[in-house]
Design an enzyme around this catalytic site. Structure first.
Site, mmCIF file in Angstrom:
data_model
loop_
_atom_site.group_PDB
_atom_site.id
_atom_site.type_symbol
_atom_site.label_atom_id
_atom_site.label_comp_id
_atom_site.label_asym_id
_atom_site.label_seq_id
_atom_site.Cartn_x
_atom_site.Cartn_y
_atom_site.Cartn_z
ATOM 1 N N GLU A 69 0.722 -1.245 0.112
ATOM 2 C CA GLU A 69 0.296 -0.602 -0.437
ATOM 3 C C GLU A 69 1.391 1.130 0.421
ATOM 4 O OE1 GLU A 69 -3.058 0.518 -0.180
ATOM 5 O OE2 GLU A 69 -3.892 -1.585 0.256
ATOM 6 N N THR A 72 8.044 8.090 -18.001
ATOM 7 C CA THR A 72 6.883 8.106 -17.843
ATOM 8 C C THR A 72 5.691 8.928 -17.898
ATOM 9 O OG1 THR A 72 6.950 5.987 -16.146
ATOM 10 C CG2 THR A 72 4.810 7.241 -16.146
#
Length: 293
Positions: A116, A170
């Protein structure tokens, strides 16, 4: 001291945009040690040996989350994953930093909590999840939680990566994507992802040539890579089972039969010297951790 070894990854696998990823047997390794004071980073370009280092910044996020204050940190890096080539270099650094910090602090975070936090830092789990767990992983975000599932792929295939000597960030690769897509393109990708998952899970590798096709991102990102579309077509002509853009690029990834000993020679005759051809297999173990004394 602790050593964390993180595999590289290839995300999207064609139509599985931001949801699919697989771990490969190429690695970045990090040795972490708490020292009396300061920050020492070795094994990387001097430009990254400072407080802006992604590994270190990920450690700080982790220490802040768990409430731990180290006296000082030493990081020794050994990196084989090319930077900004769509092979999960940043994900490996983030995951390495989170896991290293967690272990120095006594391991208060579970593996899912590591996932997470690393995903929160990275922004999406498609590289983080396979790097952490190994193999082929489907991962999605649901109410800020990462929901994931590892899918077994039968033996019989290997991966040939065409890695260029130029980078593609990216951020740049996302900037060329449209803000909306057509209903037709969405349906196309839903069908191809479904076919891809079924083909890989039951060994119908003959279907991959259809299953890895995409309409959501590759047609836009391909324009940022010189000769991309010609290379993709040549890979198909050379007999690969499937070809797709690895992550955001610039690496072009192919899947071939384990017994195919001719593909590399065929494609090598076509591409120029800017491309490095490397053969990979799935990494099934994910992150490995070794205590050092």
């Amino acid at each position: 001291m602790i050593k964390v070894k993180v595999p590289g990854t290839s995300a999207n696998i064609g139509p599985g945009f931001d949801a699919l990823g697989l771990a490969l047997n190429i690695y970045n390794s990090f040795i972490f040690e708490e020292i009396d004071k300061g920050l020492e980073i070795s094994g990387c370009n001097k430009a990254f040996a400072n407080k802006n280092n992604l590994v270190y910044k990920s450690m700080l996020r982790t220490f802040d989350k768990i409430g731990y204050s180290p006296k000082g940190i030493r990081i020794d890096m050994s990196t084989d994953i090319p930077i900004s080539r769509g092979l999960g270099s940043s994900a490996s650094c983030i995951l390495g930093g989170v896991i290293g910090a967690n272990h120095l602090a006594g391991e208060p975070l579970s593996k899912d909590e590591v996932l997470e936090l690393a995903t929160e830092i990275e922004g999406h789990p498609d590289n983080i999840a396979p790097a952490l767990f190994g193999g082929f992983v489907v991962s999605v975000m649901e109410n800020k939680r990462v929901i994931y599932n590892n899918i077994h792929i039968p033996k019989g295939i290997k991966f040939i990566a065409l890695i260029p000597d130029f980078t593609l960030s990216t951020k740049e690769a996302r900037a060329v994507l449209p803000s909306t897509v057509s209903y037709k393109d969405a349906i196309y990708n839903v069908g191809r992802v479904s076919l891809l998952l079924s083909a890989l899970s039951n060994g119908r590798f003959d279907l991959l040539k259809y299953a890895v096709n995409d309409t959501l991102h590759e047609q836009y990102r391909g324009k940022l890579i010189p000769n991309y579309f010609n290379i993709v077509n040549k890979c198909r002509e050379a007999g690969c089972l499937g070809v797709f853009l690895s992550g955001a690029g610039s690496t072009i990834m192919t899947i071939i039969d384990n017994n195919d000993n001719e593909f590399k020679d065929k494609i090598n005759e076509f591409i120029d010297d800017i491309w490095d051809i490397r053969e990979f297999e799935l990494d099934l173990g994910g992150v490995s951790i070794q205590r050092m004394y």
